[in-house]
Scaffold this motif. Structure first.
Motif, mmCIF file in Angstrom:
data_model
loop_
_atom_site.group_PDB
_atom_site.id
_atom_site.type_symbol
_atom_site.label_atom_id
_atom_site.label_comp_id
_atom_site.label_asym_id
_atom_site.label_seq_id
_atom_site.Cartn_x
_atom_site.Cartn_y
_atom_site.Cartn_z
ATOM 1 N N ILE A 4 0.841 -1.199 0.000
ATOM 2 C CA ILE A 4 0.000 0.000 0.000
ATOM 3 C C ILE A 4 0.873 1.244 0.000
ATOM 4 O O ILE A 4 0.610 2.204 -0.732
ATOM 5 C CB ILE A 4 -0.956 -0.013 1.211
ATOM 6 N N THR A 5 1.939 1.226 0.804
ATOM 7 C CA THR A 5 2.862 2.354 0.860
ATOM 8 C C THR A 5 3.507 2.596 -0.504
ATOM 9 O O THR A 5 3.582 3.739 -0.973
ATOM 10 C CB THR A 5 3.950 2.110 1.914
ATOM 11 N N HIS A 6 3.946 1.526 -1.147
ATOM 12 C CA HIS A 6 4.568 1.669 -2.468
ATOM 13 C C HIS A 6 3.580 2.216 -3.506
ATOM 14 O O HIS A 6 3.934 3.073 -4.323
ATOM 15 C CB HIS A 6 5.154 0.337 -2.940
ATOM 16 N N ILE A 7 2.368 1.720 -3.479
ATOM 17 C CA ILE A 7 1.356 2.207 -4.425
ATOM 18 C C ILE A 7 1.088 3.688 -4.200
ATOM 19 O O ILE A 7 1.026 4.471 -5.155
ATOM 20 C CB ILE A 7 0.063 1.377 -4.300
ATOM 21 N N LEU A 8 0.956 4.095 -2.934
ATOM 22 C CA LEU A 8 0.707 5.507 -2.643
ATOM 23 C C LEU A 8 1.890 6.386 -3.047
ATOM 24 O O LEU A 8 1.710 7.496 -3.563
ATOM 25 C CB LEU A 8 0.390 5.689 -1.163
ATOM 26 N N LEU A 9 3.099 5.904 -2.831
ATOM 27 C CA LEU A 9 4.277 6.680 -3.220
ATOM 28 C C LEU A 9 4.388 6.804 -4.738
ATOM 29 O O LEU A 9 4.763 7.869 -5.255
ATOM 30 C CB LEU A 9 5.542 6.054 -2.634
ATOM 31 N N ILE A 10 4.056 5.741 -5.462
ATOM 32 C CA ILE A 10 4.067 5.807 -6.923
ATOM 33 C C ILE A 10 2.994 6.778 -7.416
ATOM 34 O O ILE A 10 3.243 7.588 -8.318
ATOM 35 C CB ILE A 10 3.885 4.395 -7.534
ATOM 36 N N MET A 11 1.814 6.724 -6.794
ATOM 37 C CA MET A 11 0.756 7.664 -7.165
ATOM 38 C C MET A 11 1.200 9.107 -6.905
ATOM 39 O O MET A 11 0.965 9.991 -7.742
ATOM 40 C CB MET A 11 -0.524 7.362 -6.369
ATOM 41 N N ALA A 12 1.845 9.331 -5.767
ATOM 42 C CA ALA A 12 2.319 10.683 -5.441
ATOM 43 C C ALA A 12 3.380 11.141 -6.432
ATOM 44 O O ALA A 12 3.379 12.310 -6.852
ATOM 45 C CB ALA A 12 2.872 10.707 -4.017
ATOM 46 N N ALA A 13 4.267 10.250 -6.830
ATOM 47 C CA ALA A 13 5.322 10.614 -7.779
ATOM 48 C C ALA A 13 4.739 10.958 -9.144
ATOM 49 O O ALA A 13 5.128 11.963 -9.754
ATOM 50 C CB ALA A 13 6.326 9.473 -7.906
ATOM 51 N N ILE A 14 3.801 10.166 -9.611
ATOM 52 C CA ILE A 14 3.181 10.431 -10.913
ATOM 53 C C ILE A 14 2.412 11.750 -10.879
ATOM 54 O O ILE A 14 2.519 12.571 -11.782
ATOM 55 C CB ILE A 14 2.267 9.259 -11.332
#
Length: 72
Positions: A4-14
């Motif tokens: 979940i943390t990785h998905i949220l960080l990828i979403m934030a980066a995009i």
């Protein structure tokens, strides 16, 4: 929780790359996920102290300079 943390960080980066800002909802979700991880950890006292120290440094940087939460 790490996924979940990785998905949220990828979403934030995009989002940051496209719009040059990160919505507060993503930041709040990251905070909530990290809090759940913190409470489920055996080392929550050490993690909590580290979180307070990092927050203090970044809050100081955000107050005295022109950066946002995502930059911190």
């Amino acid at each position: 929780m790490i996924y979940i943390t990785h998905i949220l960080l990828i979403m934030a980066a995009i989002w940051d790359i496209k719009k040059m800002e990160v919505p507060l909802t993503i930041s709040v979700m990251l905070y909530l996920v990290h809090t759940c991880e913190l409470l489920s950890s055996n080392y929550w006292k050490i993690d909590f102290i580290g979180m307070i120290l990092c927050f203090s440094i970044f809050a100081f940087a955000m107050i005295w300079s022109n950066i946002g939460g995502a930059d911190a």
